[in-house]
Design a protein around this motif. Structure first.
Motif, mmCIF file in Angstrom:
data_model
loop_
_atom_site.group_PDB
_atom_site.id
_atom_site.type_symbol
_atom_site.label_atom_id
_atom_site.label_comp_id
_atom_site.label_asym_id
_atom_site.label_seq_id
_atom_site.Cartn_x
_atom_site.Cartn_y
_atom_site.Cartn_z
ATOM 1 N N UNK A 1 0.820 -1.216 0.000
ATOM 2 C CA UNK A 1 0.000 0.000 0.000
ATOM 3 C C UNK A 1 0.848 1.257 0.000
ATOM 4 N N UNK A 2 2.086 1.162 0.523
ATOM 5 C CA UNK A 2 2.961 2.326 0.572
ATOM 6 C C UNK A 2 3.690 2.569 -0.739
ATOM 7 N N UNK A 3 3.620 1.606 -1.663
ATOM 8 C CA UNK A 3 4.431 1.711 -2.873
ATOM 9 C C UNK A 3 4.091 2.953 -3.688
ATOM 10 N N UNK A 4 2.796 3.265 -3.773
ATOM 11 C CA UNK A 4 2.391 4.421 -4.581
ATOM 12 C C UNK A 4 2.902 5.729 -4.002
ATOM 13 N N UNK A 5 3.162 5.737 -2.687
ATOM 14 C CA UNK A 5 3.625 6.958 -2.038
ATOM 15 C C UNK A 5 5.134 7.069 -2.016
ATOM 16 N N UNK A 6 5.810 5.964 -1.723
ATOM 17 C CA UNK A 6 7.240 6.028 -1.454
ATOM 18 C C UNK A 6 8.091 5.379 -2.539
ATOM 19 N N UNK A 7 7.507 4.974 -3.658
ATOM 20 C CA UNK A 7 8.278 4.380 -4.756
ATOM 21 C C UNK A 7 7.664 4.811 -6.082
ATOM 22 N N UNK A 8 8.496 4.819 -7.114
ATOM 23 C CA UNK A 8 8.015 5.210 -8.439
ATOM 24 C C UNK A 8 8.912 4.602 -9.502
ATOM 25 N N UNK A 9 8.312 4.184 -10.605
ATOM 26 C CA UNK A 9 9.088 3.780 -11.778
ATOM 27 C C UNK A 9 9.126 4.980 -12.718
ATOM 28 N N UNK A 10 10.305 5.535 -12.882
ATOM 29 C CA UNK A 10 10.473 6.783 -13.627
ATOM 30 C C UNK A 10 11.048 6.470 -15.012
ATOM 31 N N UNK A 11 10.446 6.956 -16.085
ATOM 32 C CA UNK A 11 11.013 6.742 -17.423
ATOM 33 C C UNK A 11 12.437 7.289 -17.509
ATOM 34 N N UNK A 12 13.296 6.520 -18.143
ATOM 35 C CA UNK A 12 14.701 6.913 -18.270
ATOM 36 C C UNK A 12 14.826 8.281 -18.940
ATOM 37 N N UNK A 13 13.989 8.538 -19.928
ATOM 38 C CA UNK A 13 14.090 9.796 -20.659
ATOM 39 C C UNK A 13 13.888 10.999 -19.746
ATOM 40 N N UNK A 14 13.092 10.817 -18.687
ATOM 41 C CA UNK A 14 12.849 11.918 -17.754
ATOM 42 C C UNK A 14 14.048 12.175 -16.836
ATOM 43 N N UNK A 15 14.947 11.224 -16.738
ATOM 44 C CA UNK A 15 16.111 11.375 -15.861
ATOM 45 C C UNK A 15 17.336 11.898 -16.600
ATOM 46 N N UNK A 16 17.319 11.815 -17.924
ATOM 47 C CA UNK A 16 18.497 12.198 -18.710
ATOM 48 C C UNK A 16 18.490 13.692 -19.004
ATOM 49 N N UNK A 17 18.565 14.481 -17.934
ATOM 50 C CA UNK A 17 18.635 15.932 -18.099
ATOM 51 C C UNK A 17 20.059 16.399 -17.823
ATOM 52 N N UNK A 18 20.237 17.671 -17.531
ATOM 53 C CA UNK A 18 21.578 18.210 -17.316
ATOM 54 C C UNK A 18 22.229 17.687 -16.042
#
Length: 682
Positions: A423-440
């Protein structure tokens, strides 16, 4: 001068050996003229001969029913050197495991210690005796040796099994190879030795390497003494050497790699390894040794294998490493980052990160799943909950296992299906697309990419508002009591006395905290109590260490605690369970027929008192506790003031708590307003 063959022991060690308190030993020394004469030290901190003490205890029938292992440690500790005592323990373990004397040069004390350990181990439990000595040695040199606590090692083994994909019919007849290239005393490999057979029903081949010859020797013996999971379990292979500079295991391929590498090392071989074939994702900058270890671990993996490393949080965000982090993301090598709560491992003040990596299996797309799992266990288990007795490991491990989808039988559905159903996964974990992390910045810190769900924030805000209301009511009640104070009828010309005078009169006893370098441990054994240090008071006021009560200054309920440094000067009545205190923290115990403890604490705490008793050199100047002043009043008069001091202390506690809750409430409300999830004035 003490003979080299004599093993010295302190009063605290005698108490532990006899199974009594330190006060009982002091009483024996005072009452019995036959008690052994001190052989060194001072009258306050004397040393005695272990042999003389043992004979006296036997003759006087005071030996007690203490485990015979307790008598071993003073012999090893008497060697007086980290490396020498460590080598002696390793030799004892090697002989217990059926090995031969490696020719380590030991003096009479060392030889006697090894002989005694081997004799006891052969009569009792060989592995148990070695484990006891190893743990005492680690406790003794806890500030010099970084270890991976057993619960954290188990969690890292879980994550490695989650991310890897092992072939059912590999060339090694079902044996799973586990490597630790910086194995230390073998905590991670020992956990893997249990986790792999339990999860996969396959034996584990343990392979390790360490640059420190003493740690290497201890690890080798420790793993050799582990119970085998079956007849096919191969013998551990532990090799001395520098894994980065000149890897003795070059060419080795492992199914699982677990590693807690040394961090912040500038001299890791940057100049000599610029063109190393392991740097598939780029040459690590000089200031990024941890990323060198990450690539080393990946290079030692078989296709489909998984690696888990414990790293400082700065590795996820430092500017110098952003290019390498980007490459790890683009190739799918990095699969998850888990932020742990502070206190899980040294350094205990940091929220360390666990990086979970995987080498693509044969025929697998090298870009991986295209997303990164981020888990913010540091926010899920905040420091205020973790500091009292360390993190709640069972809850922490269950939370992380549920997020990644590891079931109780060791299956790893999350490896294919993503996060589990906690139940805590939605609050304290996330699968983030790689493209969103490849910034400066390529910042992989979980807390910067995980936003609490609106429903969860609403529940927290509701709880915070309720607590704010309760605190305000409490403050109003204390305010009503304190407004009864009369500013016109006080008597300012009453005579004062000092703590020093009260000590001489026998109305007080004073004990000053001291360094606990031998007693501080990172995990709470059953015979330890919390240790409060000055750094804890500067941080959040919660004890962060542990100490043996016989070796420390212990504060009991009702004692008055005084902090003897100007910037944190304070005094209060201790109302909780016993705790040990460190340097610059003093414990006063008042005679209840002469002094009221609340009156004493309130009087000592007065800011004017600190100005009178301080050195005024700087904010870190010391307070001379003996110069602190207390008014001369009868006990009945003290008790009237005591009630006011109680209400004042309660008022301050409520105000402090209100400030903490209000700040957190303000942050939550600010987040919700900024995100547009709250309306105002409609």
């Amino acid at each position: 001068m003490t003979s080299p063959s004599v093993v010295p022991v302190t009063l605290a060690e005698i108490a532990r050996l006899a199974g009594v308190g330190r006060a009982a030993v002091s009483n024996w020394r005072r009452r019995h003229s036959t008690f052994p004469t001190r052989i060194g030290g001072t009258d306050v901190s004397p040393y005695f001969s272990l042999a003389d003490v043992e004979k006296w205890l036997r003759d006087n029938r005071k030996l007690g029913k203490v485990a015979s292992r307790e008598w071993l440690w003073p012999r090893f500790d008497a060697l007086g050197d980290r490396d020498k005592s460590g080598r002696a323990i390793a030799l004892a373990g090697r002989l217990l495991a059926g090995g031969e004397d490696s020719g380590i040069g030991l003096d009479g004390v060392g030889s006697d210690a090894v002989r005694a350990a081997v004799e006891l181990g052969r009569r009792e439990d060989r592995s148990g005796v070695f484990t006891f000595l190893l743990q005492r040695w680690l406790d003794r040199y806890v500030r010099q040796i970084a270890i991976t606590p057993e619960p954290l090692a188990d969690l890292m083994a879980d994550l490695a099994l989650w991310v890897c994909e092992l072939a059912a019919d590999d060339a090694d007849k079902g044996i799973v190879t586990v490597l630790d290239p910086a194995c230390g005393t073998g905590h991670l490999l020992a956990s893997a030795a249990t986790a792999v057979p339990a999860a996969l029903n396959r034996p584990a081949a343990l392979v390790g390497c360490d640059i420190d010859p003493v740690l290497f020797a201890l690890c080798e013996v420790r793993l050799t003494l582990l119970p085998r999971s079956g007849s096919m379990s191969p013998k551990p292979v532990i090799t001395p050497g520098d894994s980065l500079r000149s890897d003795p295991l070059i060419g080795a391929q492992a199914d699982l790699v677990l590693c807690n590498p040394p961090s912040n090392e500038r001299d890791w071989g940057y100049e000599h390894l610029a063109a190393d074939i392991r740097w598939v994702h780029g040459t690590p900058p000089r200031t990024e040794p941890e990323l060198a270890w990450v690539q080393h671990c990946l290079a030692r993996l078989r296709p489909g294998g998984g690696a888990v490393l414990l790293l400082p949080p700065a590795v996820a965000a430092r500017k110098a490493g952003r290019r390498l982090r980007g490459s790890l993301l683009r190739t799918g090598a990095l699969r998850a980052v888990v932020a742990l709560p502070p206190g899980t491992a040294a350094p205990h003040s940091l929220s360390l990160h666990v990086w979970v990596l995987r080498r693509p299996a044969v025929g697998e797309t090298p870009t991986g799943p295209g997303e990164l799992l981020l888990v913010d266990a540091a926010a899920r288990f905040p420091r205020s909950e973790a500091r009292e007795d360390g993190p709640e490991w069972s809850e922490l491990r269950a939370f992380v296992r549920s997020v990644v989808g590891v079931t109780d039988d060791g299956a790893a559905e999350g490896a294919k299906n993503g996060r589990g159903g906690d139940a805590d996964a939605a609050t304290w974990a996330a699968t983030v697309p790689i493209i969103d992390l490849l910034d400066d910045e390529v910042d992989l810190t979980p807390g910067r990419h995980i936003t609490a769900s609106p429903g969860d924030a609403g529940a927290r805000v509701t709880d915070s508002w309720s607590e704010v209301g309760a605190l305000l009511e409490g403050l109003q009640a204390e305010k009503a009591c304190l407004t009864a104070l009369d500013f016109t009828s006080g008597t300012a010309d009453q005579p004062n006395t000092t703590v020093g005078e009260l000590l001489r009169a026998g109305a007080l006893t004073l004990r000053s905290g001291r360094h606990q370098s031998e007693a501080v441990v990172s995990e709470p054994p059953h015979d330890r109590i919390p240790l409060l240090s000055l750094s804890d008071l500067l941080l959040d006021g919660s004890p962060s260490g542990w100490a043996h009560p016989d070796d420390a200054v212990v504060v009991e309920a009702g004692d008055v605690v005084v902090v003897g440094i100007a910037r944190e000067f304070s005094a209060w009545v201790h109302e909780g369970p016993p705790i040990a205190v460190g340097p610059q923290i003093h414990a006063l115990r008042a005679d209840p027929h002469v002094l009221d403890r609340w009156f004493l604490a309130g009087s000592l705490k007065a800011p004017a008192n600190a100005r009178h008793a301080g050195t005024h050199a700087s904010s870190s100047s010391r307070i001379d506790v003996r110069r602190l002043q207390v008014r001369r009043l009868t006990l009945a008069e003290q008790q009237r003031y005591s009630e006011a001091f109680r209400h004042l202390a309660a008022f301050e506690r409520l105000a402090d708590r209100l400030g903490t809750v209000a700040r957190k409430l303000g942050q939550d409300l600010g987040d919700e307003l900024a995100a547009g999830r709250l309306a105002y004035g409609e």
